[in-house]
Each structure stands twice: as C-alpha cells, then as structure tokens.
Enzyme design. Structure first.
Site, PDB file in Angstrom:
ATOM      1  N   CYS A 146     -85.839  81.323 -65.981  1.00 43.54           N
ATOM      2  CA  CYS A 146     -86.652  80.384 -65.194  1.00 43.54           C
ATOM      3  C   CYS A 146     -86.214  80.419 -63.738  1.00 43.54           C
ATOM      4  CB  CYS A 146     -86.509  78.964 -65.748  1.00 43.54           C
ATOM      5  SG  CYS A 146     -87.384  77.717 -64.797  1.00 43.54           S
ATOM      6  N   CYS A 149     -86.224  77.000 -61.946  1.00 39.10           N
ATOM      7  CA  CYS A 149     -85.087  76.142 -62.294  1.00 39.10           C
ATOM      8  C   CYS A 149     -83.807  76.627 -61.623  1.00 39.10           C
ATOM      9  CB  CYS A 149     -84.840  76.139 -63.806  1.00 39.10           C
ATOM     10  SG  CYS A 149     -86.260  75.725 -64.812  1.00 39.10           S
ATOM     11  N   ASP A 150     -83.560  77.910 -61.709  1.00 37.44           N
ATOM     12  CA  ASP A 150     -82.218  78.434 -61.448  1.00 37.44           C
ATOM     13  C   ASP A 150     -82.095  79.304 -60.201  1.00 37.44           C
ATOM     14  OD1 ASP A 150     -81.693  77.237 -63.878  1.00 37.44           O
ATOM     15  OD2 ASP A 150     -82.004  79.078 -65.018  1.00 37.44           O
TER      16      ASP A 150
END
Ligand SMILES: Cc1cc2nc3c(=O)[nH]c(=O)nc-3n(C[C@H](O)[C@H](O)[C@H](O)COP(=O)(O)OP(=O)(O)OC[C@H]3O[C@@H](n4cnc5c(N)ncnc54)[C@H](O)[C@@H]3O)c2cc1C
Lengths: 317, 225
Positions: A146, A149-150
């Site tokens: 992701c 997200c990251d």
C-alpha cells in the site's frame, strides 16, 4: 491535510434486512443505492472505510463525471451518497455466513448476527503476494502492498515496485514524488499498463526500469536491504540493493469466507451469471471479487447496480 | 490561519457528534519548535467552538499535569481525552488526528461521552477485562492509511474497558525516531508493551487491522508471554 469524518451514526442493527451487502466499496455502494431505489431495505457491512480500494488511489481520472478526483474524496462521496439515499451502514467484519437455507445468516466480529433474504458479496480484492522467501518475514519491514499507507516511510530512499500493470505504474508514479529513486521491476520487456500511464512513467526522471526480471528472494537484516533478481532471458542472478519494495503483481479476491459455500473459479473469483447471481439462489456477487475481464471502479459499480436491480425484481416484486 | 474545517464539514461533524451523551474534555500537550502543535491546537479549537459538549485545555508538555497523565514527553503534540465523568480511561493521541484518523477522534468523543460504553462483543469485553498487568497498545499510523482507524479504535476501546490498558495512536510521519526504533514501515503497526520492573517491555506486535477475536488473541498472547 484532509479530515475524514468516517462512519455514520451508529444505529441498532435490525434482525432482518431484505439484502445484506458485504463490503462498502463501489460495488457495494452502487448496489445499496439501486436496492433502495427498488424499494427494499439493504444493509451494507464494511470493515474499514466506505469506498474500499478507492481509498488507496491518489487520483482517479477515469471515472466519468470527475476529470480528476482524489481517491479519498471519491470514496467519501460514494459513502455519503448512499447514506443520503437511505442505505444503512454498519461497521464491522463479516466472519461467517450460512447460505444453506432460504434465510441467509451473516455473523460479524462484534458478535452481532443479521438475517436476510438476499446477500450481495462485494468484498473486493487485495494485493497478491509474490510468494518468495523473505516476503513474509519482511512484511512491515520494508515490504509493502500500500503506497498510500506506507510511501512516506521511504522519503529520499530507493524503492522497487514489482509489477507492470496499471496499479504498479500508478503507484510508482506516486512513489516517485516521495522516494529518491523508484525501480520498476517487471518480468516482461514491456509494461502491461495503459499507454497514458506508460508515457507518464517514461517521462519521470527518477523512475527507472529493470526488464525481464523476477524477484527470487527478499533479503535483509532487520529491514529489507536486497532483492535477489533473476533475469529471465539470460538466467543471470544478481543482488539489487533497496530500502523498500512495493508489490503490485495482481489481485487476490477476498473469498476465503465463501469457499465451499458458493462456486469459485480456480483463482478464487466468484462465478456469476449475467445478473451477477451465484450458483446459490439469492446470493449475488459484484465488483473485483467476481470472475471478469476489467476490474475498475466503473465496472464494480455497474455490477452492483445490475445485481441489486435484478434481486429486487426476482425476489421482492 | 485559514480554517481547517469548513462550515459544511463542521455541520456534518455536529450532526455526527449529536450522538454524544455528555461533555468531554480534550487535553492537549504542546511545546515550542513543534511542527504539528499549532495546527492540532487549531483543530481542537475549531471543534470546541463549533460543537457543543467539548472542553479544551492546553498545557506545556513539560508541565506537571503532563506527568499526572503519564504523557511521553518526547511526543508532542500529545492528546488525552477524558470521559464525561472526568476520568482518564487511557485514550491517547500522539501527533495530529488528521486524515482518516479524524474519524477515530470523532468516534472516541462519542464513546467517551458515554463514559467508555464500547461497541465490542461481550466475549471481547470479558476477555480484555481479565488483564491485570499494566499495558500499552501503541498503534503506529499515517493519516492516509485507510485501515488504520480500525486498529486505533481497537486499542482505544481496549483502554476504555480496562484501566490497566492505555491505547495510543502514534502518527509515524511525525515521530521518526520512535517509528524507526520499532522498525515501522507498514501501517497500522501495533506494538504491545507491558510495564515490568519499572520499564515498558515490548511483548508483541502485529501489522494490519485485525478482526475483534484476532485482536484480543494478540493482546492476550502478549500478556501471557
Ligand atoms: C492502487 C490502486 C489504484 C487504482 N486506481 C484505479 C483507477 O484509477 N480507476 C479505477 O477505475 N480503478 C482503480 N483501481 C481499482 C478499483 O479501486 C477497484 O476495481 C474497485 O475499488 C473495486 O470495487 P469493489 O467494490 O469490487 O471492491 P473494493 O473496492 O475492494 O471494496 C471491497 C470492500 O469490502 C470490504 N470487505 C472485505 N471483506 C469484508 C468482510 N469480511 N466484512 C466486511 N467488509 C469487508 C473491504 O474493506 C472493502 O472496503 C485501483 C486499485 C488500486 C489498488
């Protein structure tokens, strides 16, 4: 900076709904809207956020009516639309289903149980894993699925993106704005992504390509440090230093719950007829989770609409 | 400064928070040279002014009050939210609750206005209540992570149920050092710590948002281990 308002007001769950929709992505939301339009009472059960995978996209630029909209905003708009239309939402995870009788039974992780006459499965898909040594050990230690997200953990670092489809290239473009260098590692000698994404990627200075190569292993100490790559043409094996690796090599349908309960194909996708009904009467499926050609927001929404409107006609009128 | 929440958003927030049953108090701990302190204060101020039932106190993170609440002084802005009966149920935010975490904040305000009336299954509640060691669930997040609110809410609700447990959101982008210490590179990343012999000891961790039964299992496993 944005501010997501999240779930709607908590309502007491009723014991029975005309249609229980599992998953609040575009397929589930569209089905909810068409169910209300048809005069029945649907419940959408969502474990995370309205809009599903749309939340993972930086910008959506191929959904008619929105020339360019952030994924998070489109996701929120979809949820809002359905709620204002009168679709009831409940936030929790479905952990068991019983489709063996006319009345379907759905159990949630918060202990609640609901019954319904029809069910629509719209649980979508998650990223497929590479399945190589080191991948599991370093998940959350430099291996990610992701970018939204990251991505920020790799500011000014060197990352690899594995894959050559639309998602891989889109996410590489996103990461190129954060990381110092992004290497797209692809098993073929050309990308599968649509032309517009390819052009963007080829014109981005810090995106580089490693062709005809597959990842054999992910290595590191506490975190990812190296990929072992094999060139499929020459058979040559090399070590490639990276700080992080983002894997976008396709999808895995979210259907573990339904194994042995409805018909799935060899890859786990749900098999449906033209009304998006499964082999079990009254159980429908829509979106990325079904066997089909194109997995996009617009086709997910279309599936949901087709399923719900047929369900209304067939089971309620 | 420009408003963070426009009138339409505020209207929706009011509607959502209409469910609150009493007043709750947000306590913010700030310091100088802190990138996100001012904007966090502004966010809470807009909430306090725009919504009924919210009180706001602001203190320096080096003040004695921060000690009372066992605030980690290295992590400003830090937020404690008290239940409407004034008790501290162990709900903490380190960093700004923006992005998807704003929804977590709103849910917490509602739950705390009902003095921690959680929305978990009876089984989960009973199991979490058995924990008799002092523990801390630190959930590392980023504001853009769609799976994170669920993990934070699990930790916060665990805190509400059991006074031995603190549930903490940590915004990983803002706190590089502690994120690196725990090797955080995918979120949500929950670190489970138990207080033993005067210090916090890591007893377990998991990545991703787990369904309730699995979450409880991870926490119990860590306590026993
Ligand atoms: C990075 C990325 C970029 C993309 N870019 C684009 C793009 O630009 N344009 C485009 O058209 N498409 C794009 N897509 C594809 C698009 O997002 C999907 O095709 C679409 O979201 C599928 O919708 P869906 O409703 O079938 O499933 P999903 O969006 O996957 O939604 C399924 C929902 O079900 C929930 N769920 C699953 N299991 C349970 C359970 N047991 N209980 C409760 N809830 C559950 C999930 O939390 C999820 O919210 C992109 C995808 C990715 C990953």
């Amino acid at each position: 900076m944005f501010f997501d308002l999240g779930s709607s007001k908590k309502k007491q769950l009723k014991e029975y709904y005309d249609m229980v929709i599992i998953g609040g992505g575009p397929a589930g939301v569209a089905a909810g809207i068409y169910a209300v339009q048809g005069g029945i009472k649907p419940l959408i059960i969502e474990k995370d956020l309205d809009g599903g995978q749309i939340n993972l996209t930086e910008y959506v630029e191929n959904y008619p009516g929105f020339k360019s909209i952030s994924g998070e905003e489109l996701a929120e708009k979809m949820g809002e639309h359905a709620k204002e239309f009168g679709v009831e939402f409940h936030y929790g995870e479905v952990i068991n289903v019983d489709f063996s009788k006319d009345e379907k039974i759905i159990s949630l992780d918060d202990g609640s149980i609901v019954k319904s006459k029809t069910v629509l499965i719209a649980t979508g898909a998650t990223p497929r894993k590479l399945g190589v040594p080191g991948e599991k050990e370093f998940a959350g230690r430099g291996v990610s699925y992701c970018a939204t997200c990251d991505g920020h953990f790799f500011k000014n670092q060197k990352v690899a993106v594995i894959g050559g489809g639309n998602t891989a290239v889109e996410e590489a473009l996103y990461l190129s704005k954060i990381a110092k260098e992004v290497y797209i590692i692809h098993r073929r000698d050309k990308l599968r992504a649509d032309k517009i994404y390819q052009d963007k990627a080829f014109n981005t200075e810090n995106i580089k390509f490693i062709w005809n190569s597959v990842v054999k292993e992910i290595k590191g100490d506490k975190k990812v440090q190296q990929l072992v790559l094999e060139n499929r043409e020459t058979g040559e094996v090399t070590n490639f230093d990276v700080d992080g690796v983002f894997v976008f090599v396709g999808l895995l349908p979210v259907t573990q719950l339904f194994k042995d309960k409805i018909a799935l194909d060899d890859y786990g996708y749900i098999i449906t007829d033209e009304h998006r009904e499964t082999n079990v009467k009254g159980v429908f499926a829509a979106g990325d989770v079904i066997q089909k050609e194109l997995r996009q927001i617009i086709t997910a929404a279309a599936d949901g609409a087709i399923a719900a409107s047929f369900a209304v006609r067939e089971y309620f009128n | 400064m420009e408003k963070l929440l426009d009138e339409k958003t505020l209207e929706q927030v009011r509607d959502l928070l209409g469910e609150m049953k009493g007043r709750v108090r947000i306590i913010l701990f700030e310091k100088e040279n802190c990138e996100y302190c001012d904007v966090t204060k502004q966010l809470y101020t807009e909430l306090k002014e725009g919504v009924e039932n919210i009180d706001l106190d602001v203190h320096h993170i080096d003040s004695p009050i921060a000690e009372e609440y066992n605030i980690d002084k290295t992590l400003a802005p830090a937020t404690v939210i008290l239940a409407s009966n004034g008790s501290d149920l162990g709900v903490r935010f380190y960093g700004i609750p923006s992005g998807h975490e704003f929804s977590t904040l709103l849910q917490d305000l509602i739950l705390l206005s009902k003095n921690g009336e959680v929305e978990l299954s009876e089984d989960t509640v009973n199991k979490l209540k058995t924990i008799n060691k002092k523990m801390r669930l630190r959930v590392f997040v980023t504001p853009t992570c769609p799976y994170c609110p669920r993990a934070v809410l699990s930790a916060h609700q665990a805190a509400m149920i059991n006074e031995n447990i603190n549930g903490e959101m940590v915004e990983a982008n803002e706190f590089y050092e502690i994120s690196m210490k725990h090797n955080v590179s995918s979120v949500p990343h929950t670190v489970i710590e138990v207080f033993e012999n005067g210090e916090w000891v890591v007893k377990g961790e998991f990545i991703g948002a787990y369904p309730e039964p699995n979450f409880v299992e991870e926490v119990l496993k860590a306590v026993e281990g």
